[in-house]
Design an enzyme around this catalytic site. Structure first.
Site, mmCIF file in Angstrom:
data_model
loop_
_atom_site.group_PDB
_atom_site.id
_atom_site.type_symbol
_atom_site.label_atom_id
_atom_site.label_comp_id
_atom_site.label_asym_id
_atom_site.label_seq_id
_atom_site.Cartn_x
_atom_site.Cartn_y
_atom_site.Cartn_z
ATOM 1 N N CYS A 11 125.509 -76.050 141.533
ATOM 2 C CA CYS A 11 125.750 -74.704 142.074
ATOM 3 C C CYS A 11 125.942 -73.782 140.872
ATOM 4 O O CYS A 11 125.985 -74.242 139.735
ATOM 5 C CB CYS A 11 126.913 -74.665 143.057
ATOM 6 S SG CYS A 11 128.540 -74.999 142.392
ATOM 7 N N CYS A 85 121.888 -72.109 143.821
ATOM 8 C CA CYS A 85 121.519 -71.664 142.467
ATOM 9 C C CYS A 85 120.062 -71.246 142.397
ATOM 10 O O CYS A 85 119.566 -70.882 141.343
ATOM 11 C CB CYS A 85 121.834 -72.730 141.423
ATOM 12 S SG CYS A 85 120.798 -74.189 141.469
ATOM 13 N N CYS A 89 117.215 -74.462 138.765
ATOM 14 C CA CYS A 89 117.176 -75.908 138.570
ATOM 15 C C CYS A 89 115.766 -76.323 138.150
ATOM 16 O O CYS A 89 114.805 -76.056 138.862
ATOM 17 C CB CYS A 89 117.577 -76.617 139.869
ATOM 18 S SG CYS A 89 117.945 -78.347 139.656
#
Length: 137
Positions: A11, A85, A89
Site C-alpha cells: 500500500c 497504490c 507496483c
C-alpha cells in the site's frame, strides 16, 4: 529457493492495510507462507489505530516499520497484493497480482479501523485456502 509460497502486500505508506494483512497472514498461516509488506511512499511509522486494532485480536504489530517497495521484493514474491497504490507496483511475468479494494485507515480512529481489519482477515483466510492449505495428516 523456498518451496513455500511468498506474498507481498503493498500500500502507499505501508503503515496500515499492508501491515495488518502481513500480520494476519503470518498469524494464520504460520511458517507455511513467506510474508513481506512494503509501500510506494512509506510513512514514518505504523498507524497507531492499526496497532491498537490488531492488539485487540492478540496480534502485536507495534515493532513493525514501514518499508520501501523494491523491485527485488516483487521479484521474490509469488503473489503481489496491492491496496490502493495503483500502478507503482512493478509488474513481472509469471507473478500473480491481486488488488484488494480496502478503505485507507490513515487518519482514522480505531473504531473505523476495526471493520478494515476484519475485512482483511477474511481476504487473507481466502488467500491461505488458495495458496497454502493445511495438509491433512
Amino acid at each position: 529457493m523456498s518451496d513455500k509460497p511468498s506474498v507481498l502486500f503493498v500500500c502507499v505508506h505501508n503503515a496500515g492495510r499492508s501491515q495488518m494483512a502481513a500480520a494476519w497472514l503470518t498469524h494464520l498461516a504460520g511458517d507455511r507462507v513467506e510474508v513481506r509488506s512494503a509501500g510506494s511512499n512509506p510513512g514514518a511509522g505504523v498507524n497507531p489505530a492499526a496497532v491498537e486494532a490488531m492488539a485487540e485480536v492478540g496480534i502485536d504489530i507495534s515493532a513493525e516499520v514501514p518499508k520501501i517497495l523494491t523491485v527485488d521484493a516483487v521479484k521474490e514474491s509469488d503473489v503481489c497484493i496491492t491496496m490502493g497504490c495503483g500502478d507503482t507496483c512493478p509488474v513481472f511475468p509469471g507473478k500473480r497480482y491481486l488488488d484488494w479494494q480496502l478503505e485507507d485507515p490513515a487518519g482514522q480512529g480505531v473504531a473505523a479501523v476495526r471493520p478494515i481489519r476484519d475485512e482483511i482477515k477474511v481476504l487473507v483466510e481466502g488467500l491461505i485456502k488458495e495458496i497454502a492449505p493445511e495438509t491433512q495428516a
